[in-house]
Design a protein around this motif. Sequence first.
Motif, PDB file in Angstrom:
ATOM      1  N   ALA A 280       0.825  -1.206   0.000  1.00 23.67           N
ATOM      2  CA  ALA A 280       0.000   0.000   0.000  1.00 23.67           C
ATOM      3  C   ALA A 280       0.861   1.259   0.000  1.00 23.67           C
ATOM      4  O   ALA A 280       0.547   2.250  -0.682  1.00 23.67           O
ATOM      5  CB  ALA A 280      -0.937  -0.011   1.206  1.00 23.67           C
ATOM      6  N   GLU A 281       1.964   1.232   0.769  1.00 24.38           N
ATOM      7  CA  GLU A 281       2.863   2.397   0.821  1.00 24.38           C
ATOM      8  C   GLU A 281       3.495   2.633  -0.549  1.00 24.38           C
ATOM      9  O   GLU A 281       3.620   3.783  -0.991  1.00 24.38           O
ATOM     10  CB  GLU A 281       3.952   2.176   1.862  1.00 24.38           C
ATOM     11  N   LEU A 282       3.912   1.580  -1.226  1.00 21.16           N
ATOM     12  CA  LEU A 282       4.523   1.743  -2.540  1.00 21.16           C
ATOM     13  C   LEU A 282       3.521   2.312  -3.540  1.00 21.16           C
ATOM     14  O   LEU A 282       3.876   3.154  -4.378  1.00 21.16           O
ATOM     15  CB  LEU A 282       5.087   0.408  -3.029  1.00 21.16           C
ATOM     16  N   GLU A 283       2.264   1.868  -3.459  1.00 21.52           N
ATOM     17  CA  GLU A 283       1.237   2.411  -4.352  1.00 21.52           C
ATOM     18  C   GLU A 283       1.039   3.904  -4.088  1.00 21.52           C
ATOM     19  O   GLU A 283       0.926   4.705  -5.029  1.00 21.52           O
ATOM     20  CB  GLU A 283      -0.084   1.655  -4.159  1.00 21.52           C
ATOM     21  N   ALA A 284       0.982   4.288  -2.825  1.00 20.53           N
ATOM     22  CA  ALA A 284       0.813   5.698  -2.481  1.00 20.53           C
ATOM     23  C   ALA A 284       2.018   6.525  -2.932  1.00 20.53           C
ATOM     24  O   ALA A 284       1.863   7.653  -3.432  1.00 20.53           O
ATOM     25  CB  ALA A 284       0.599   5.849  -0.977  1.00 20.53           C
ATOM     26  N   ARG A 285       3.206   5.964  -2.787  1.00 16.34           N
ATOM     27  CA  ARG A 285       4.414   6.691  -3.172  1.00 16.34           C
ATOM     28  C   ARG A 285       4.547   6.756  -4.695  1.00 16.34           C
ATOM     29  O   ARG A 285       5.098   7.725  -5.223  1.00 16.34           O
ATOM     30  CB  ARG A 285       5.629   6.061  -2.501  1.00 16.34           C
ATOM     31  N   LEU A 286       4.017   5.740  -5.387  1.00 15.88           N
ATOM     32  CA  LEU A 286       3.987   5.801  -6.839  1.00 15.88           C
ATOM     33  C   LEU A 286       3.096   6.953  -7.295  1.00 15.88           C
ATOM     34  O   LEU A 286       3.454   7.704  -8.221  1.00 15.88           O
ATOM     35  CB  LEU A 286       3.476   4.482  -7.420  1.00 15.88           C
ATOM     36  N   ALA A 287       1.955   7.128  -6.651  1.00 14.51           N
ATOM     37  CA  ALA A 287       1.050   8.218  -7.002  1.00 14.51           C
ATOM     38  C   ALA A 287       1.727   9.576  -6.801  1.00 14.51           C
ATOM     39  O   ALA A 287       1.621  10.474  -7.648  1.00 14.51           O
ATOM     40  CB  ALA A 287      -0.225   8.127  -6.175  1.00 14.51           C
ATOM     41  N   ALA A 288       2.441   9.740  -5.684  1.00 20.02           N
ATOM     42  CA  ALA A 288       3.151  10.993  -5.422  1.00 20.02           C
ATOM     43  C   ALA A 288       4.294  11.191  -6.409  1.00 20.02           C
ATOM     44  O   ALA A 288       4.553  12.311  -6.880  1.00 20.02           O
ATOM     45  CB  ALA A 288       3.678  10.991  -3.992  1.00 20.02           C
ATOM     46  N   PHE A 289       4.977  10.103  -6.732  1.00 18.07           N
ATOM     47  CA  PHE A 289       6.087  10.132  -7.692  1.00 18.07           C
ATOM     48  C   PHE A 289       5.583  10.566  -9.068  1.00 18.07           C
ATOM     49  O   PHE A 289       6.177  11.425  -9.726  1.00 18.07           O
ATOM     50  CB  PHE A 289       6.711   8.740  -7.748  1.00 18.07           C
ATOM     51  N   GLU A 290       4.460   9.992  -9.485  1.00 15.42           N
ATOM     52  CA  GLU A 290       3.881  10.348 -10.787  1.00 15.42           C
ATOM     53  C   GLU A 290       3.394  11.794 -10.799  1.00 15.42           C
ATOM     54  O   GLU A 290       3.562  12.506 -11.799  1.00 15.42           O
ATOM     55  CB  GLU A 290       2.725   9.405 -11.118  1.00 15.42           C
ATOM     56  N   ALA A 291       2.800  12.224  -9.697  1.00 16.41           N
ATOM     57  CA  ALA A 291       2.303  13.596  -9.620  1.00 16.41           C
ATOM     58  C   ALA A 291       3.444  14.603  -9.737  1.00 16.41           C
ATOM     59  O   ALA A 291       3.306  15.655 -10.382  1.00 16.41           O
ATOM     60  CB  ALA A 291       1.541  13.801  -8.316  1.00 16.41           C
ATOM     61  N   ALA A 292       4.577  14.283  -9.109  1.00 18.10           N
ATOM     62  CA  ALA A 292       5.716  15.191  -9.140  1.00 18.10           C
ATOM     63  C   ALA A 292       6.358  15.261 -10.525  1.00 18.10           C
ATOM     64  O   ALA A 292       6.872  16.307 -10.935  1.00 18.10           O
ATOM     65  CB  ALA A 292       6.756  14.758  -8.110  1.00 18.10           C
ATOM     66  N   ARG A 293       6.296  14.150 -11.272  1.00 16.26           N
ATOM     67  CA  ARG A 293       6.953  14.081 -12.577  1.00 16.26           C
ATOM     68  C   ARG A 293       5.995  14.358 -13.739  1.00 16.26           C
ATOM     69  O   ARG A 293       6.434  14.488 -14.885  1.00 16.26           O
ATOM     70  CB  ARG A 293       7.591  12.704 -12.762  1.00 16.26           C
ATOM     71  N   GLY A 294       4.708  14.358 -13.438  1.00 13.06           N
ATOM     72  CA  GLY A 294       3.725  14.502 -14.497  1.00 13.06           C
ATOM     73  C   GLY A 294       3.276  13.168 -15.035  1.00 13.06           C
ATOM     74  O   GLY A 294       2.105  12.952 -15.340  1.00 13.06           O
ATOM     75  N   ALA A 295       4.207  12.218 -15.136  1.00 12.56           N
ATOM     76  CA  ALA A 295       3.921  10.849 -15.568  1.00 12.56           C
ATOM     77  C   ALA A 295       5.143  10.014 -15.236  1.00 12.56           C
ATOM     78  O   ALA A 295       6.235  10.541 -14.989  1.00 12.56           O
ATOM     79  CB  ALA A 295       3.611  10.785 -17.057  1.00 12.56           C
ATOM     80  N   ALA A 296       4.963   8.704 -15.193  1.00 11.67           N
ATOM     81  CA  ALA A 296       6.076   7.816 -14.899  1.00 11.67           C
ATOM     82  C   ALA A 296       5.861   6.481 -15.588  1.00 11.67           C
ATOM     83  O   ALA A 296       4.747   5.947 -15.600  1.00 11.67           O
ATOM     84  CB  ALA A 296       6.229   7.609 -13.391  1.00 11.67           C
ATOM     85  N   ALA A 297       6.929   5.940 -16.163  1.00  8.90           N
ATOM     86  CA  ALA A 297       6.861   4.658 -16.852  1.00  8.90           C
ATOM     87  C   ALA A 297       7.227   3.540 -15.878  1.00  8.90           C
ATOM     88  O   ALA A 297       8.336   2.995 -15.902  1.00  8.90           O
ATOM     89  CB  ALA A 297       7.793   4.660 -18.060  1.00  8.90           C
TER      90      ALA A 297
END
Length: 390
Positions: free
Chosen positions: A132-149
């Motif tokens: 769950a933490e990784l999913e939440a951090r992925l969302a924050a990571f994507e938000a900061a970058r605009g998108a993430a592969a």
Amino acid sequence: MTETTTAPTAAEKHTALHEEHAALGASFTDFGGWQMPLKYGSELAEHRAVREAAGLFDLSHMGEIWATGPDAGALLDYALVGKLSAIPVGKAKYSLICATDGGIIDDLIVYRVSEDDFLVVPNAGNAPTVAAELEARLAAFEAARGAAAVTLRDASAETSLVAVQGPNAEAIVLAVVHPDDAAAVVGLKYYAAVELEAAGIPVLLARTGYTGEDGFELFVPNGRAAELWKALAAAGEGHGLIPCGLASRDSLRLEAGMPLYGNELSRERTPFAAGLGGVVALKSKEGDFVGRAALQAAKDDGEGATSGQRLVGLRGLGRRAARSHYPVLKDGVKVGEVTSGQPSPTLGYPVALAYIDVEHSAPGTRLDADLRGKAEPFEVVALPFYQRQK
């Protein structure tokens, strides 16, 4: 851990190898919501088998979370405290996932299986939390970058993990792999992994033990776990291999000075207090990561080095063992608390891990453990207590 003989409830989970353990006469215990083998007979015999020959463990309660894509390494750099993007393909790294306040959520191992594929292995009871933490951090990571592969996939429910530990582990694994893969097994370094077939079954073979001995872990789909278990057991018959439960695993890891989440590691402790400051990539990793500010402040404050408490090893000078939560005293005043402790079958004296006030944590310091009202002498020693001859 305590043995249980009651029937499992609906909330308790079984690994794909549960029937194999039951057929071998295992005593079961609840561990992180899983019904796991505590021991099959004598936990002392199981401990000694791993030190002298080999032991076979079911570790299928551990989690397996895949991070895949060109940005997978960058995501893990942001989500964990280490620089995971620097792991070479085929290698592994020990790391931590921390909260924003620097507290440890879990310790885990990350394997880089290919350029864009990372396998994150958290502890059993923490696996859902880490996912769950990784999913939440992925969302924050994507938000900061605009998108993430990068994508995350929790494969815990479909993956089993079997371990062979001990001096004869390599010979046993060699007996179940194709001769063409023998060099890959022999050449596999500590904290490395390779994909191959064992007993004709595709597995990810890793060399990252938790017992202080040489050993291998084999990740396998649930549907073929029993087949692999039986093949390894048969291959080990001439090498002293016996099945081993969580009781011996705990005594083995304690002798090796390895921390256990829930004992030595917790949300209330930072990596620096736990002696794991070297895992935190404050200098080598550019950019922000979760918990960075708090961990930098803890390091600057000298936490676990010049202030607060630090995790140390204690060697018993008498015969009685200190157990978890027993107070540690200096001249009758409490200066710490035991996190794990028991007699060492290999060394012949009691050993313990404990958090101790920094001013009393130097090796050679004499302390007492309060064993239910009686002071028992201990001495601070360097870790690990036991180290195999290589």
